[in-house]
Design a protein around this motif. Structure first.
Motif, PDB file in Angstrom:
ATOM      1  N   UNK A  88     -53.837  31.502-118.536  1.00 49.39           N
ATOM      2  CA  UNK A  88     -52.580  30.844-118.180  1.00 49.39           C
ATOM      3  C   UNK A  88     -52.192  31.151-116.736  1.00 49.39           C
ATOM      4  N   UNK A  89     -52.416  32.390-116.307  1.00 51.22           N
ATOM      5  CA  UNK A  89     -52.141  32.743-114.908  1.00 51.22           C
ATOM      6  C   UNK A  89     -53.039  31.965-113.972  1.00 51.22           C
ATOM      7  N   UNK A  90     -54.308  31.822-114.356  1.00 50.92           N
ATOM      8  CA  UNK A  90     -55.255  31.053-113.542  1.00 50.92           C
ATOM      9  C   UNK A  90     -54.840  29.584-113.470  1.00 50.92           C
ATOM     10  N   UNK A  91     -54.213  29.082-114.539  1.00 54.20           N
ATOM     11  CA  UNK A  91     -53.743  27.697-114.567  1.00 54.20           C
ATOM     12  C   UNK A  91     -52.430  27.529-113.811  1.00 54.20           C
ATOM     13  N   UNK A  92     -51.874  28.620-113.308  1.00 47.33           N
ATOM     14  CA  UNK A  92     -50.658  28.553-112.512  1.00 47.33           C
ATOM     15  C   UNK A  92     -49.374  28.644-113.312  1.00 47.33           C
ATOM     16  N   UNK A  93     -49.452  29.032-114.560  1.00 48.86           N
ATOM     17  CA  UNK A  93     -48.247  29.144-115.390  1.00 48.86           C
ATOM     18  C   UNK A  93     -47.526  30.450-115.074  1.00 48.86           C
ATOM     19  N   UNK A  94     -46.184  30.373-115.175  1.00 55.17           N
ATOM     20  CA  UNK A  94     -45.367  31.553-114.905  1.00 55.17           C
ATOM     21  C   UNK A  94     -44.229  31.617-115.907  1.00 55.17           C
ATOM     22  N   UNK A  95     -43.620  32.788-116.034  1.00 58.49           N
ATOM     23  CA  UNK A  95     -42.422  32.970-116.842  1.00 58.49           C
ATOM     24  C   UNK A  95     -42.583  32.580-118.292  1.00 58.49           C
ATOM     25  N   UNK A  96     -41.671  31.698-118.752  1.00 53.11           N
ATOM     26  CA  UNK A  96     -41.655  31.301-120.163  1.00 53.11           C
ATOM     27  C   UNK A  96     -42.934  30.572-120.554  1.00 53.11           C
ATOM     28  N   UNK A  97     -43.451  29.739-119.665  1.00 46.03           N
ATOM     29  CA  UNK A  97     -44.701  29.020-119.972  1.00 46.03           C
ATOM     30  C   UNK A  97     -45.843  30.000-120.197  1.00 46.03           C
ATOM     31  N   UNK A  98     -45.913  31.016-119.362  1.00 44.87           N
ATOM     32  CA  UNK A  98     -46.965  32.028-119.473  1.00 44.87           C
ATOM     33  C   UNK A  98     -46.853  32.777-120.801  1.00 44.87           C
ATOM     34  N   UNK A  99     -45.643  33.223-121.138  1.00 40.73           N
ATOM     35  CA  UNK A  99     -45.439  33.945-122.404  1.00 40.73           C
ATOM     36  C   UNK A  99     -45.737  33.054-123.607  1.00 40.73           C
ATOM     37  N   UNK A 100     -45.328  31.786-123.527  1.00 39.81           N
ATOM     38  CA  UNK A 100     -45.567  30.871-124.645  1.00 39.81           C
ATOM     39  C   UNK A 100     -47.063  30.652-124.854  1.00 39.81           C
ATOM     40  N   UNK A 101     -47.811  30.490-123.769  1.00 42.90           N
ATOM     41  CA  UNK A 101     -49.259  30.290-123.875  1.00 42.90           C
ATOM     42  C   UNK A 101     -49.936  31.534-124.448  1.00 42.90           C
TER      43      UNK A 101
END
Length: 154
Positions: A88-101
């Motif tokens: 998810x970090x590699x896909x550029x997700x941060x915050x809530x999106x990162x935790x949800x993934x």
């Protein structure tokens, strides 16, 4: 020559007696810390003693809660979550999106979720008790510094 041998023997004996003591000190673990005193607050000797007592009383309880919390999720689940977080970090997700993934990647059972809630409540209650007892040790001036150091949320 005799003097050199005497000096070397004395040095050897000193090292032989000191090394085990140093090794024993390294093996001693520091007691778990329950109360962390903020940098701006200077404690008196009596207050330091009481904070040490709080650490002795609550440190093991905090360690136990943390062990319970860590034992809820299996190693496979932790690994799956770590991999999902990395992706998810590699896909550029941060915050809530990162935790949800990350949370979606590892299947947590209802029992595990209930255990997490239970341990979370116990940890929250323990931390509240620690903060209350620590605040009771402080003077009004120290309490003002403690409250003044917190950032306001807007």
């Amino acid at each position: 020559m005799k003097k050199t041998i005497t000096i070397l023997t004395a040095c050897f004996l000193t090292v032989a007696f000191v090394a085990p003591a140093v090794a024993a000190d390294k093996k001693k673990k520091k007691a778990p810390t329950a109360v962390k005193v903020p940098k701006g607050i200077e404690l008196t000797a009596d207050q330091k003693t009481k904070v040490d007592d709080l650490n002795k009383e609550f440190g093991p309880k905090l360690v136990e809660c943390r062990k319970k919390a860590a034992g809820i999720i299996t190693a496979d689940q932790k690994k799956a979550r770590a991999e999902a977080t990395k992706k998810a970090k590699a896909d550029g997700k941060k915050g809530k999106e990162l935790r949800a993934a990350a949370n979606a990647a590892f299947a947590i059972t209802a029992g595990q979720k209930a255990q997490q809630v239970e341990v979370g409540k116990a940890m929250k209650a323990l931390n509240k008790e620690i903060r209350t007892k620590f605040a009771a040790l402080l003077t009004d001036e120290q309490k003002a510094k403690l409250k003044g150091g917190k950032k306001k949320k807007n």
